[in-house]
Design a protein around this motif. Structure first.
Motif, mmCIF file in Angstrom:
data_model
loop_
_atom_site.group_PDB
_atom_site.id
_atom_site.type_symbol
_atom_site.label_atom_id
_atom_site.label_comp_id
_atom_site.label_asym_id
_atom_site.label_seq_id
_atom_site.Cartn_x
_atom_site.Cartn_y
_atom_site.Cartn_z
ATOM 1 N N HIS A 41 0.824 -1.212 0.000
ATOM 2 C CA HIS A 41 0.000 0.000 0.000
ATOM 3 C C HIS A 41 0.862 1.269 0.000
ATOM 4 N N ALA A 42 0.592 2.180 0.925
ATOM 5 C CA ALA A 42 1.276 3.480 0.949
ATOM 6 C C ALA A 42 2.781 3.349 1.191
ATOM 7 N N ARG A 86 -3.260 4.763 -13.465
ATOM 8 C CA ARG A 86 -4.426 4.093 -12.851
ATOM 9 C C ARG A 86 -3.993 2.928 -11.971
ATOM 10 N N GLY A 89 -2.488 3.786 -8.503
ATOM 11 C CA GLY A 89 -3.516 4.075 -7.502
ATOM 12 C C GLY A 89 -4.131 2.808 -6.935
ATOM 13 N N GLN A 90 -4.351 1.817 -7.802
ATOM 14 C CA GLN A 90 -4.916 0.549 -7.348
ATOM 15 C C GLN A 90 -3.942 -0.197 -6.437
ATOM 16 N N VAL A 92 -1.683 1.183 -4.455
ATOM 17 C CA VAL A 92 -1.658 1.896 -3.174
ATOM 18 C C VAL A 92 -2.897 1.536 -2.339
ATOM 19 N N ARG A 93 -4.040 1.346 -3.011
ATOM 20 C CA ARG A 93 -5.284 0.991 -2.304
ATOM 21 C C ARG A 93 -5.373 -0.504 -1.989
ATOM 22 N N GLY A 94 -4.384 -1.273 -2.406
ATOM 23 C CA GLY A 94 -4.394 -2.711 -2.146
ATOM 24 C C GLY A 94 -5.290 -3.487 -3.092
ATOM 25 N N GLN A 95 -5.628 -2.891 -4.231
ATOM 26 C CA GLN A 95 -6.528 -3.534 -5.191
ATOM 27 C C GLN A 95 -5.778 -4.194 -6.350
#
Length: 120
Positions: A41-42, A86, A89-90, A92-95
């Motif tokens: 993630h972050a 894109r 961002g995914q 970082v969000r764990g997606q």
């Protein structure tokens, strides 16, 4: 030879392609190290941010009407840069996984590599 003198000499002698190869290898190595360290993630942001910046720069350069690359190649690079934005961002969000970004960079590095130099 001092480090500064070496860096100046390399900057003078290094081709743009060699510079891109070196930069992408460093960035990809940083992402591999972050992944191998178990960061998620972050905590991945330092490596991800640098990768995002370089792809954004590639995109901006390809969007320039003065760019001499073939239009189709420029369009593909811009498309990849948008995907990188894109996907980052995914991640970082764990997606999504950072491994996909590493894979894309490795493909680019292989294309930039001098003969017989494996991508990291």
């Amino acid at each position: 030879m001092s480090l500064n003198a070496y860096q100046r000499a390399r900057a003078i002698a290094e081709t743009p392609r060699a510079m891109e190869y070196r930069l992408m290898s460093q960035i990809t190595g940083d992402m591999i190290d972050a992944h191998d360290a178990g960061l998620q993630h972050a905590a991945l942001m330092p490596a991800l941010h640098r990768n995002r910046e370089v792809w954004s720069t590639f995109s901006n350069l390809c969007a320039s009407p003065d760019n001499q690359l073939p239009a189709e190649l420029r369009a593909r690079i811009i498309s990849i840069a948008l995907w990188v934005e894109r996907h980052t961002g995914q991640v970082v969000r764990g997606q999504a996984s950072i491994e996909d970004l590493i894979s894309v960079n490795r493909t680019l590095i292989e294309g930039l590599a001098p003969e017989n130099v494996p991508a990291r």
